[in-house]
Design a protein around this motif. Structure first.
Motif, PDB file in Angstrom:
ATOM      1  N   LEU A 144      15.739  21.766  13.137  1.00  0.00           N
ATOM      2  CA  LEU A 144      14.533  21.327  13.816  1.00  0.00           C
ATOM      3  C   LEU A 144      14.837  21.022  15.274  1.00  0.00           C
ATOM      4  CD1 LEU A 144      14.575  19.561  10.777  1.00  0.00           C
ATOM      5  CD2 LEU A 144      12.168  19.783  11.391  1.00  0.00           C
ATOM      6  N   ARG A 145      14.021  21.570  16.168  1.00  0.00           N
ATOM      7  CA  ARG A 145      14.199  21.358  17.605  1.00  0.00           C
ATOM      8  C   ARG A 145      13.035  20.523  18.131  1.00  0.00           C
ATOM      9  NH1 ARG A 145      13.788  25.290  22.839  1.00  0.00           N
ATOM     10  NH2 ARG A 145      11.742  25.668  21.936  1.00  0.00           N
ATOM     11  N   PHE A 146      13.361  19.305  18.600  1.00  0.00           N
ATOM     12  CA  PHE A 146      12.345  18.395  19.129  1.00  0.00           C
ATOM     13  C   PHE A 146      12.234  18.581  20.644  1.00  0.00           C
ATOM     14  CE2 PHE A 146      14.262  16.201  15.437  1.00  0.00           C
ATOM     15  CZ  PHE A 146      13.164  16.253  14.593  1.00  0.00           C
ATOM     16  N   LEU A 147      10.991  18.595  21.133  1.00  0.00           N
ATOM     17  CA  LEU A 147      10.755  18.858  22.552  1.00  0.00           C
ATOM     18  C   LEU A 147      10.315  17.641  23.345  1.00  0.00           C
ATOM     19  CD1 LEU A 147       8.977  22.338  22.338  1.00  0.00           C
ATOM     20  CD2 LEU A 147      11.410  21.825  22.516  1.00  0.00           C
ATOM     21  N   ASN A 148       9.827  16.589  22.652  1.00  0.00           N
ATOM     22  CA  ASN A 148       9.396  15.398  23.380  1.00  0.00           C
ATOM     23  C   ASN A 148       9.622  14.154  22.538  1.00  0.00           C
ATOM     24  OD1 ASN A 148       6.925  14.777  21.784  1.00  0.00           O
ATOM     25  ND2 ASN A 148       6.256  16.750  22.600  1.00  0.00           N
ATOM     26  N   SER A 149       9.490  13.007  23.155  1.00  0.00           N
ATOM     27  CA  SER A 149       9.823  11.744  22.489  1.00  0.00           C
ATOM     28  C   SER A 149       8.707  11.233  21.582  1.00  0.00           C
ATOM     29  CB  SER A 149      10.157  10.671  23.535  1.00  0.00           C
ATOM     30  OG  SER A 149       9.051  10.452  24.399  1.00  0.00           O
ATOM     31  N   GLU A 150       7.480  11.741  21.728  1.00  0.00           N
ATOM     32  CA  GLU A 150       6.375  11.266  20.899  1.00  0.00           C
ATOM     33  C   GLU A 150       6.428  11.812  19.475  1.00  0.00           C
ATOM     34  OE1 GLU A 150       2.521  11.866  22.546  1.00  0.00           O
ATOM     35  OE2 GLU A 150       2.661  10.106  23.835  1.00  0.00           O
ATOM     36  N   LEU A 151       7.023  12.978  19.300  1.00  0.00           N
ATOM     37  CA  LEU A 151       7.198  13.588  17.982  1.00  0.00           C
ATOM     38  C   LEU A 151       5.883  13.759  17.224  1.00  0.00           C
ATOM     39  CD1 LEU A 151      10.409  11.675  16.803  1.00  0.00           C
ATOM     40  CD2 LEU A 151      10.257  13.947  17.827  1.00  0.00           C
ATOM     41  N   GLY A 152       4.796  13.951  17.963  1.00  0.00           N
ATOM     42  CA  GLY A 152       3.511  14.196  17.327  1.00  0.00           C
ATOM     43  C   GLY A 152       2.787  12.957  16.854  1.00  0.00           C
ATOM     44  N   ASP A 153       3.315  11.778  17.133  1.00  0.00           N
ATOM     45  CA  ASP A 153       2.677  10.517  16.724  1.00  0.00           C
ATOM     46  C   ASP A 153       2.679   9.578  17.928  1.00  0.00           C
ATOM     47  OD1 ASP A 153       1.808   8.143  15.590  1.00  0.00           O
ATOM     48  OD2 ASP A 153       2.939   8.424  13.734  1.00  0.00           O
ATOM     49  N   PRO A 158      -3.763  23.461  33.836  1.00  0.00           N
ATOM     50  CA  PRO A 158      -3.751  22.226  34.639  1.00  0.00           C
ATOM     51  C   PRO A 158      -3.803  21.005  33.735  1.00  0.00           C
ATOM     52  CG  PRO A 158      -5.904  23.307  34.758  1.00  0.00           C
ATOM     53  CD  PRO A 158      -4.999  24.244  34.025  1.00  0.00           C
ATOM     54  N   ARG A 159      -2.771  20.179  33.802  1.00  0.00           N
ATOM     55  CA  ARG A 159      -2.713  18.966  32.985  1.00  0.00           C
ATOM     56  C   ARG A 159      -2.203  17.812  33.849  1.00  0.00           C
ATOM     57  NH1 ARG A 159      -0.120  22.206  28.786  1.00  0.00           N
ATOM     58  NH2 ARG A 159       1.787  20.955  28.973  1.00  0.00           N
ATOM     59  N   PRO A 160      -2.676  16.596  33.589  1.00  0.00           N
ATOM     60  CA  PRO A 160      -2.272  15.453  34.422  1.00  0.00           C
ATOM     61  C   PRO A 160      -0.769  15.269  34.478  1.00  0.00           C
ATOM     62  CG  PRO A 160      -4.128  14.843  33.031  1.00  0.00           C
ATOM     63  CD  PRO A 160      -3.701  16.209  32.586  1.00  0.00           C
ATOM     64  N   GLU A 161      -0.080  15.425  33.328  1.00  0.00           N
ATOM     65  CA  GLU A 161       1.362  15.208  33.316  1.00  0.00           C
ATOM     66  C   GLU A 161       2.127  16.250  34.129  1.00  0.00           C
ATOM     67  OE1 GLU A 161       0.445  17.272  29.293  1.00  0.00           O
ATOM     68  OE2 GLU A 161      -0.528  15.897  30.714  1.00  0.00           O
ATOM     69  N   LYS A 162       1.468  17.376  34.419  1.00  0.00           N
ATOM     70  CA  LYS A 162       2.089  18.393  35.264  1.00  0.00           C
ATOM     71  C   LYS A 162       1.725  18.224  36.736  1.00  0.00           C
ATOM     72  CE  LYS A 162       3.088  22.021  31.951  1.00  0.00           C
ATOM     73  NZ  LYS A 162       3.130  23.478  31.727  1.00  0.00           N
ATOM     74  N   GLY A 163       1.060  17.116  37.048  1.00  0.00           N
ATOM     75  CA  GLY A 163       0.761  16.814  38.445  1.00  0.00           C
ATOM     76  C   GLY A 163      -0.397  17.591  39.021  1.00  0.00           C
ATOM     77  N   SER A 164      -1.301  18.085  38.176  1.00  0.00           N
ATOM     78  CA  SER A 164      -2.415  18.900  38.677  1.00  0.00           C
ATOM     79  C   SER A 164      -3.266  18.149  39.700  1.00  0.00           C
ATOM     80  CB  SER A 164      -3.291  19.351  37.505  1.00  0.00           C
ATOM     81  OG  SER A 164      -2.540  20.108  36.586  1.00  0.00           O
ATOM     82  N   LYS A 165      -3.470  16.850  39.444  1.00  0.00           N
ATOM     83  CA  LYS A 165      -4.307  16.070  40.361  1.00  0.00           C
ATOM     84  C   LYS A 165      -3.608  15.765  41.673  1.00  0.00           C
ATOM     85  CE  LYS A 165      -7.078  13.960  36.706  1.00  0.00           C
ATOM     86  NZ  LYS A 165      -7.527  12.710  36.048  1.00  0.00           N
ATOM     87  N   ARG A 166      -2.308  16.028  41.739  1.00  0.00           N
ATOM     88  CA  ARG A 166      -1.566  15.778  42.986  1.00  0.00           C
ATOM     89  C   ARG A 166      -1.629  16.957  43.945  1.00  0.00           C
ATOM     90  NH1 ARG A 166       4.281  13.437  42.688  1.00  0.00           N
ATOM     91  NH2 ARG A 166       3.669  13.214  44.874  1.00  0.00           N
ATOM     92  N   LEU A 167      -2.052  18.114  43.464  1.00  0.00           N
ATOM     93  CA  LEU A 167      -1.977  19.317  44.294  1.00  0.00           C
ATOM     94  C   LEU A 167      -2.767  19.193  45.583  1.00  0.00           C
ATOM     95  CD1 LEU A 167      -2.051  22.407  41.896  1.00  0.00           C
ATOM     96  CD2 LEU A 167      -0.132  21.420  43.153  1.00  0.00           C
ATOM     97  N   GLU A 206       4.993  14.608  36.266  1.00  0.00           N
ATOM     98  CA  GLU A 206       5.076  13.161  36.145  1.00  0.00           C
ATOM     99  C   GLU A 206       6.353  12.779  35.393  1.00  0.00           C
ATOM    100  OE1 GLU A 206       3.213  10.871  37.489  1.00  0.00           O
ATOM    101  OE2 GLU A 206       1.925  12.390  38.427  1.00  0.00           O
ATOM    102  N   PRO A 207       7.246  12.005  36.002  1.00  0.00           N
ATOM    103  CA  PRO A 207       8.505  11.658  35.333  1.00  0.00           C
ATOM    104  C   PRO A 207       8.317  10.790  34.098  1.00  0.00           C
ATOM    105  CG  PRO A 207       8.273  10.463  37.417  1.00  0.00           C
ATOM    106  CD  PRO A 207       7.170  11.473  37.371  1.00  0.00           C
ATOM    107  N   ALA A 208       7.149  10.117  33.964  1.00  0.00           N
ATOM    108  CA  ALA A 208       6.900   9.319  32.760  1.00  0.00           C
ATOM    109  C   ALA A 208       6.980  10.188  31.509  1.00  0.00           C
ATOM    110  CB  ALA A 208       5.530   8.652  32.847  1.00  0.00           C
ATOM    111  N   ILE A 209       6.627  11.450  31.645  1.00  0.00           N
ATOM    112  CA  ILE A 209       6.713  12.408  30.533  1.00  0.00           C
ATOM    113  C   ILE A 209       7.937  13.297  30.677  1.00  0.00           C
ATOM    114  CG2 ILE A 209       5.576  14.348  29.391  1.00  0.00           C
ATOM    115  CD1 ILE A 209       4.162  11.729  28.922  1.00  0.00           C
ATOM    116  N   TYR A 210       8.129  13.829  31.870  1.00  0.00           N
ATOM    117  CA  TYR A 210       9.132  14.874  32.060  1.00  0.00           C
ATOM    118  C   TYR A 210      10.517  14.360  32.446  1.00  0.00           C
ATOM    119  CZ  TYR A 210       5.818  18.598  31.269  1.00  0.00           C
ATOM    120  OH  TYR A 210       4.935  19.459  30.671  1.00  0.00           O
ATOM    121  N   SER A 211      10.748  13.061  32.305  1.00  0.00           N
ATOM    122  CA  SER A 211      12.129  12.592  32.464  1.00  0.00           C
ATOM    123  C   SER A 211      12.941  12.868  31.201  1.00  0.00           C
ATOM    124  CB  SER A 211      12.151  11.084  32.763  1.00  0.00           C
ATOM    125  OG  SER A 211      11.558  10.354  31.693  1.00  0.00           O
TER     126      SER A 211
END
Length: 419
Positions: A150-159, A235-244, A322-327
C-alpha cells in the motif's frame, strides 16, 4: 506446471480510476513497466469507463460509505455513534456493517484470479479504507493471501477526523499481518508516520506520471520570443490557485521597470474558472495581452497526449503550493517538471526537496518573491540546464531503486507457498 502458471501475477487496485485524465491511470502503466515479469490485472472505481480495457472488478461507493459508518460506530464519540446508527439503519436497514470497505470483494477477485502467496496486490493510492480491506482480505485468504503493498500519498489517509483517524490507524498497526507492506511517496510523509505512529513504512515509492523521463533535454525547443510559465492541473486552494493573481500582478509591476521578455502564463482551468465568479476571474485583465505579462487559459479536460505536448511547450513550471498540505504530500506536477527538464518556481518548505535541490528549483514565499524568481529564471533559462539534467537523473535513479523491488526479493516467510 506450465510457464503460464509459473508467471507471477499483479493485481493493481485503484478505486479512484475512472477516466482518461489525471494521474491515476498513469500508475497502472508505470507499475506494469516496473514489474514486466508479472501478469497484470486491475480493479477500478465504480464509474470506470473502460478506457484502459476491461477491469477485473469495480469497487462501488456504497460499500465504502458503509465501512465509514462502521468506523464512526466503533471509534467515534457518542454523537458520531448515534449518527452512524441512524445512517446505517436508513441506508442498509441494519447495524451489522462490513468489516472493511472492500476486503471481501478483493478476496473474491483474488480467488477468481487464483492469486497466491507469491503474487502481489498493489494499492498505489492507498487510504485507511485500503489498509483495513487488506487486513480483512488476509484474514479471509489466510495462507493463500498475496503480498499486499500500500502506497500512502497524504497524512489524512481518507479520514479528515484526526482523532478517529489516529484510533483506526493504531488499531490496525497493532495487528498488522506480515504479508502487508507499507510505503509512502515522499520521504517527508514516511518520517511523519514513523515519528507519530511508529508505522513500519518506507518512503521513496515514486511512479512516473504524465511525462516519461526523457533521454535528452527539451530545453532547446523553440518557443518564440517570449517566456512561458506553466500552471497545471485543476485549480485548487491547496495548489495556490487563489495566489496567482497576486503573483502575476507583482510580476507585471516588476516587468514594467525591467527590460523583460514577454511572459505568458499557461494556466489550466475550465471556462467558468476564468469568468466572473471563477477562481481566476481577477486574471481577466491579463487575457488581452496588452501588457508584457499575459495569461493564456488552457482547458483542464484534455487528453494525456495533449497534456504532455502542452507541458513540453512551457519554459518553467510554477508551484505556489500551500505548505500546510504539501510539506508532506507529493505532487505529480513536480515529477513531471523534473522528467521534462523544466525549472520549478516553488513554495519554500514544500516536500519533495530531493527532486528540487539540484539547481532546478527556485524557492519563494511571498507574491513578490515569486515574481522575482520568475523574472530570474526568464532572464537566463539556460543557466538551469545543468540543474534540470541532474534532477532528471536523480528521478531516474529513484524510479530504479523503488523500495517495492526489495519486497519482491524476499519470498513469503512463515506462510505456505502455492503448490
Amino acid at each position: 506446471m506450465t510457464d503460464a502458471r509459473k508467471r507471477k501475477k499483479l493485481l493493481i487496485v485503484e478505486r479512484k480510476l475512472a477516466h482518461n485524465r489525471g494521474h491515476h491511470h498513469t500508475q497502472i502503466s508505470a507499475l506494469s513497466m516496473l514489474l514486466p515479469d508479472h501478469e497484470t490485472n486491475f480493479v477500478a472505481g465504480e464509474f470506470y469507463d473502460g478506457f484502459l480495457g476491461a477491469a477485473v472488478g469495480k469497487l462501488n461507493a456504497r460499500s465504502v460509505k458503509l465501512a465509514k459508518l462502521r468506523s464512526r460506530l466503533r471509534y467515534g464519540n457518542m454523537f458520531q455513534r448515534l449518527g452512524a446508527i441512524f445512517s446505517a439503519l436508513k441506508s442498509a436497514h441494519t447495524v451489522k456493517l462490513p468489516l472493511s470497505a472492500f476486503g471481501t470483494q478483493l478476496a473474491e477477485i483474488c480467488r477468481n484470479l487464483q492469486l497466491g502467496a507469491r503474487d502481489l496486490v498493489i494499492v498505489p493510492t492507498a487510504e485507511l479504507d485500503s489498509l483495513e480491506s487488506a487486513v480483512e482480505l488476509t484474514a479471509i485468504l489466510a495462507d493463500k493471501a498475496p503480498r499486499i503493498c500500500l502506497r500512502f500519498l497524504n497524512s489524512e489517509l481518507g479520514d479528515r477526523n484526526e482523532r478517529m483517524r489516529s484510533k483506526r490507524l493504531r488499531m490496525i498497526l497493532g495487528k498488522l499481518p506480515p504479508n502487508i507492506f507499507l510505503f509512502t511517496e515522499t520521504e517527508e510523509l514516511a518520517t511523519y508516520f514513523r515519528r507519530n505512529f511508529g508505522m513500519p513504512v518506507e518512503g521513496g515509492f515514486y511512479l512516473s506520471c504524465s511525462i516519461s523521463v526523457p533521454t535528452v533535454s527539451t530545453a532547446e525547443i523553440d518557443r518564440g520570443d517570449g517566456f512561458r510559465v506553466g500552471v497545471f492541473g485543476e485549480p485548487r486552494p491547496e495548489k495556490g490557485s487563489k495566489r496567482l493573481t497576486g503573483i502575476i500582478s507583482a510580476l507585471a509591476d516588476l516587468a514594467e521597470t525591467e527590460s523583460a521578455l514577454p511572459i505568458d502564463f499557461v494556466i489550466q482551468g475550465s471556462a467558468a474558472d476564468f469568468r466572473d465568479g471563477g477562481v481566476y476571474a481577477a486574471l481577466q485583465e491579463f487575457l488581452k495581452g496588452e501588457r508584457n505579462v499575459f495569461v493564456s487559459p488552457q482547458d483542464n479536460r484534455i487528453s494525456p497526449e495533449d497534456f504532455e505536448q502542452l507541458f513540453h511547450s512551457v519554459d518553467a513550471v510554477l508551484l505556489p503550493y500551500e505548505p500546510a498540505i504539501y510539506s508532506l504530500q507529493g505532487s505529480g506536477v513536480v515529477q513531471d517538471a523534473v522528467a521534462a527538464h523544466k525549472p520549478a518556481i516553488h513554495t519554500r518548505g514544500m516536500s519533495m526537496m530531493a527532486f528540487l535541490s539540484h539547481g532546478n528549483g527556485v524557492p519563494a514565499t511571498t507574491d513578490q518573491e515569486f515574481a522575482e524568481a520568475i523574472l530570474r529564471v526568464a532572464a537566463d533559462p539556460l543557466s538551469f540546464q545543468e540543474g534540470t539534467a541532474r534532477a532528471a537523473g536523480y528521478f531516474q535513479n529513484a524510479l530504479a531503486a523503488n523500495p517495492l523491488l526489495r519486497v519482491l526479493q524476499t519470498l513469503p516467510c512463515d506462510r505456505q507457498q502455492d503448490s
